[in-house]
Design an enzyme around this catalytic site. Structure first.
Site, mmCIF file in Angstrom:
data_model
loop_
_atom_site.group_PDB
_atom_site.id
_atom_site.type_symbol
_atom_site.label_atom_id
_atom_site.label_comp_id
_atom_site.label_asym_id
_atom_site.label_seq_id
_atom_site.Cartn_x
_atom_site.Cartn_y
_atom_site.Cartn_z
ATOM 1 C CB SER A 110 -0.870 0.005 1.465
ATOM 2 O OG SER A 110 -1.975 0.984 0.955
ATOM 3 C CD GLU A 241 -2.164 -2.676 -4.435
ATOM 4 O OE1 GLU A 241 -3.247 -2.898 -4.710
ATOM 5 O OE2 GLU A 241 -1.400 -2.248 -3.429
ATOM 6 C CG HIS A 308 -5.000 -2.633 -1.274
ATOM 7 N ND1 HIS A 308 -3.959 -1.955 -1.872
ATOM 8 C CD2 HIS A 308 -4.904 -1.868 -0.025
ATOM 9 C CE1 HIS A 308 -3.140 -1.101 -1.194
ATOM 10 N NE2 HIS A 308 -3.868 -0.959 -0.261
#
Length: 337
Positions: A110, A241, A308
């Protein structure tokens, strides 16, 4: 040349929050995660920042950077794992001691992926894109998540192989927790734009696009210099991502990366499963991948175990990788050379 840290048995884990900390009501989750690490034989040293959270960050930038720099320079600490990601890690980059950074693992994803990519680009030290600390609080880890220890214990010139998960978690079900933390309920299937089996090779770089795109145009995001200095111009496999962007914003970010030269001589781009990718006017993520594949004339692999939508493979920034997709099953071989 890439420098690879090594995770040894009975290592000490430093817990710091260079992005967001954990609010009071979730301290029990952080306590559980730390206790699980101790159950596995690790010692844990926690800073102050993991237990603080206000105004979209754990603490002011200089405090977060100071704690991270201290843990990096502390010879007692072997590995740094933040509790999770957040929003404003970028604020600490100008305060990090890249010039004197030791050879030590940092792992997360993240917003933490921005730190990981910056460290590898600027120092040539490998970093680990994998689970956050709170995701390691399980009584028993699933097979994919559990590989983080094996990967980080891999030594220079050794090879480690990981496989696609059998199932992934489509969405959280906090009312029905499992021994694995995640509710793995949906069949995993890695896809290629051509629909054919694919094999690619190159050096791994990547992270959460929402975060790492902001390195472009800064002193911390010089991919060209990294390629010349640390990997002798070898091709790169990008793993990416999308956490929260619409398909139009995803497209804008990828075009910016392309125009900045990040995709020059790339051998492939891989995309993790996404909780976002909201279509704009029938413009889907698959449309984004298709036009990118045509522009760059390279393979695009998507719906991989990254990011995620757990679980996720532990990808090592800087490692030499061979990635195979055969009939929806994925294999990642990383060599620490």
């Amino acid at each position: 040349m890439i420098q690879y840290p090594t995770l040894n048995k009975n290592a000490t884990v430093g817990v710091t929050a260079p992005s967001s900390g954990v609010p009071d009501e979730l301290h029990v989750v952080l306590h559980t995660a730390i206790n699980r690490m101790k159950d596995r034989g690790y010692s844990c040293l926690s800073g102050d920042t993991p237990w603080m959270d206000d105004k979209a960050k754990s603490a002011p930038a200089v405090i977060r950077a100071k704690e991270l720099n201290e843990m990096l320079s502390d010879e007692m600490i072997d590995l740094i794992i933040p509790p999770w990601g957040g929003e404003l890690l970028i604020e600490i980059l100008e305060h990090i001691n890249f010039e004197t950074m030791p050879n030590k693992w940092i792992m997360g994803f993240s917003d933490i992926s921005l730190l990981l990519l910056a460290v590898t680009l600027n120092t040539g030290t490998a970093t680990a894109h994998g689970s956050s600390l709170v995701d390691l609080r399980a009584i028993e880890s699933d097979d994919t998540t559990a590989m983080w220890e094996t990967v980080l214990a891999t030594k220079q010139n050794e090879t480690v192989t990981q496989y696609a998960s059998e199932k992934y978690q489509k969405e959280w079900d906090h009312e029905n927790p499992t021994h694995h933390v995640f509710n793995l309920d949906t069949q995993t299937y890695w896809r290629t734009m051509t629909g054919q089996n694919t094999k690619v090779e190159g050096r791994l770089l990547g992270g959460c696009i929402d975060a790492i795109r902001h390195l472009i145009g800064t002193p911390f995001g010089d991919v060209h210099s990294f390629k010349n200095k640390h990997i002798s111009g070898e091709p790169i496999i990008w793993y990416l991502e999308n956490y929260g962007m619409s398909t139009a914003e995803l497209r804008r970010s990828l075009v910016q990366m392309k125009l900045a030269g990040w995709f020059e001589d790339a051998s492939a781009i891989m995309f993790g499963r996404s909780p976002a990718n909201t279509p704009v006017d029938n413009y889907t993520a698959k449309d984004v991948y298709e036009v990118l594949s045509e522009e760059l004339d390279i393979p695009i692999i998507y719906d991989i175990d990254c990011g995620h939508v757990p679980p996720q493979i532990t990808f090592i920034n800087g490692a030499y990788a061979e990635v195979e997709v055969e009939n929806g099953r994925g294999k990642v071989i990383q060599t620490f050379k």
